[in-house]
Enzyme design. Structure first.
Site, mmCIF file in Angstrom:
data_model
loop_
_atom_site.group_PDB
_atom_site.id
_atom_site.type_symbol
_atom_site.label_atom_id
_atom_site.label_comp_id
_atom_site.label_asym_id
_atom_site.label_seq_id
_atom_site.Cartn_x
_atom_site.Cartn_y
_atom_site.Cartn_z
ATOM 1 N N LYS A 123 5.571 0.767 -6.538
ATOM 2 C CA LYS A 123 4.661 1.695 -7.225
ATOM 3 C C LYS A 123 3.348 1.850 -6.467
ATOM 4 C CE LYS A 123 4.527 -0.498 -11.196
ATOM 5 N NZ LYS A 123 5.429 -1.657 -11.050
ATOM 6 N N ARG B 26 0.204 -13.196 -3.333
ATOM 7 C CA ARG B 26 -0.615 -13.026 -4.535
ATOM 8 C C ARG B 26 -0.281 -14.188 -5.450
ATOM 9 N NH1 ARG B 26 0.600 -7.016 -6.617
ATOM 10 N NH2 ARG B 26 1.228 -8.206 -8.429
ATOM 11 N N ARG C 129 2.295 0.120 -20.111
ATOM 12 C CA ARG C 129 3.370 -0.862 -19.996
ATOM 13 C C ARG C 129 3.981 -1.187 -21.349
ATOM 14 N NH1 ARG C 129 1.537 -3.301 -14.987
ATOM 15 N NH2 ARG C 129 2.607 -5.132 -14.269
ATOM 16 N N ARG D 94 7.731 -11.595 -15.473
ATOM 17 C CA ARG D 94 7.312 -10.197 -15.351
ATOM 18 C C ARG D 94 8.512 -9.248 -15.428
ATOM 19 N NH1 ARG D 94 4.217 -11.366 -10.124
ATOM 20 N NH2 ARG D 94 4.556 -9.189 -9.605
ATOM 21 N N ARG E 61 7.027 -11.364 -0.759
ATOM 22 C CA ARG E 61 5.909 -10.538 -0.285
ATOM 23 C C ARG E 61 4.725 -11.403 0.155
ATOM 24 N NH1 ARG E 61 4.088 -5.949 -4.413
ATOM 25 N NH2 ARG E 61 4.038 -7.670 -5.879
HETATM 26 P P1 AMP Z 1 0.616 -5.544 -11.465
HETATM 27 O O1 AMP Z 1 -0.278 -5.609 -10.286
HETATM 28 O O2 AMP Z 1 0.791 -4.143 -11.989
HETATM 29 O O3 AMP Z 1 1.935 -6.235 -11.213
HETATM 30 O O4 AMP Z 1 -0.098 -6.347 -12.653
HETATM 31 C C1 AMP Z 1 -0.385 -7.722 -12.516
HETATM 32 C C2 AMP Z 1 -0.620 -8.333 -13.888
HETATM 33 O O5 AMP Z 1 -1.736 -7.683 -14.534
HETATM 34 C C3 AMP Z 1 0.520 -8.196 -14.881
HETATM 35 O O6 AMP Z 1 1.519 -9.182 -14.698
HETATM 36 C C4 AMP Z 1 -0.237 -8.341 -16.200
HETATM 37 O O7 AMP Z 1 -0.601 -9.692 -16.433
HETATM 38 C C5 AMP Z 1 -1.526 -7.573 -15.917
HETATM 39 N N1 AMP Z 1 -1.367 -6.139 -16.257
HETATM 40 C C6 AMP Z 1 -1.354 -5.099 -15.386
HETATM 41 N N2 AMP Z 1 -1.192 -3.929 -16.011
HETATM 42 C C7 AMP Z 1 -1.091 -4.212 -17.338
HETATM 43 C C8 AMP Z 1 -0.883 -3.427 -18.513
HETATM 44 N N3 AMP Z 1 -0.751 -2.092 -18.452
HETATM 45 N N4 AMP Z 1 -0.833 -4.084 -19.696
HETATM 46 C C9 AMP Z 1 -0.973 -5.403 -19.777
HETATM 47 N N5 AMP Z 1 -1.140 -6.217 -18.719
HETATM 48 C C10 AMP Z 1 -1.198 -5.637 -17.492
#
Ligand code: AMP
Length: 237
Positions: A15, A178, A90, A190, A129
């Site tokens: 994404k 990360r 989400r 996740r 990654r």
């Molecule tokens: P990402 O970089 O999109 O994988 O997001 C990393 C982490 O941020 C996720 O595993 C959640 O803990 C938090 N997070 C990101 N976007 C959201 C969202 N829309 N709602 C809730 N938690 C989020």
């Protein structure tokens, strides 16, 4: 005319990469809730600290906090003609909030692009990654290791599970993960969260308007996926 694009897909579907391409092509900024939350890492207030802990466990931040962070970002000047959402919404509650927010401003979601990827490949894309601390360049030990001279799993300093991944770039630079990619359990969490909470959004958008949601095979080269992404957006302009 404003342009609001949602990029959906399990972690590792690419994404972020596609959001950058859309940003360059259509001149609208990427709004990544993950990046917005990660940017709070340096803050020491209790909310910011709690958010970092929840992220490290692979769980979701609560809807109200997430929506408030997005509202704040959408209010900024560069977002006035639209944005690409990466990692938002989400949950169904976040999707409902976004619909209301846009409706009040006479706008709506123009396209939902679902980057489809099987969960095993998604796991390896996250678990493998690594990123150069010096240049920000990313690699993957399973799929894209050109430029990595060495990688191995080493014991966790306190002998905890799982072991750590240590990788070195050909320039000698250290490659690191990360924090939320480093823990196999957090990645599984996740992916599970995506299946439970985010996957129902597919039905939500499919039923909202025919053709709003477009499925794109994410198990292809970045360029091929980008071409499909652009075609889908242009078809909706
Ligand atoms: P990402 O970089 O999109 O994988 O997001 C990393 C982490 O941020 C996720 O595993 C959640 O803990 C938090 N997070 C990101 N976007 C959201 C969202 N829309 N709602 C809730 N938690 C989020």
């Amino acid at each position: 005319m404003s342009l609001y694009i949602i990029l959906m897909g399990v972690q590792g579907a690419g994404k972020g990469e596609q959001a950058r391409v859309i940003q360059e092509t259509y001149g609208i900024p990427q709004v990544s809730t993950g990046d917005l939350f990660r940017a709070m890492k340096t803050r020491t207030d209790p909310l910011a600290q709690k958010i970092q802990q929840i992220m490290a466990e692979g769980k979701l931040i609560d809807d109200d906090t997430t929506n408030a962070v997005v509202e704040d970002r959408l209010g900024q000047d560069d977002a006035k003609n639209g944005v690409i959402f990466d990692g938002f919404p989400r949950t169904p509650a976040q999707a409902a909030w976004l619909d209301q927010y846009l409706e009040k401003r006479g706008a709506h979601v123009n396209a939902v692009l679902l980057l489809e990827l099987d969960f095993y490949t998604a796991f390896k894309r996250s678990f493998g990654r690594v990123k150069s601390d010096a240049t920000g360049k990313t690699y993957n030990i399973y799929f894209n290791d050109d430029g990595i001279t060495e990688w191995k799993f080493v014991d966790h300093p306190q002998n905890e599970y799982p072991p750590r991944l240590r990788a070195v770039e050909s320039t000698g630079g250290v490659l690191s993960r990360r924090p939320d990619d480093a823990n196999a359990h957090a990645i599984l969490k996740r992916i599970d969260t995506f299946r439970e909470l985010t996957a129902p959004l597919i039905t939500y958008y499919e039923q909202k308007r025919p053709g709003l949601l477009v499925r794109i095979d994410a198990d292809q080269s970045i360029e091929t996926v980008s071409a499909a992404v652009k075609a889908a957006i242009d078809a909706r302009n």
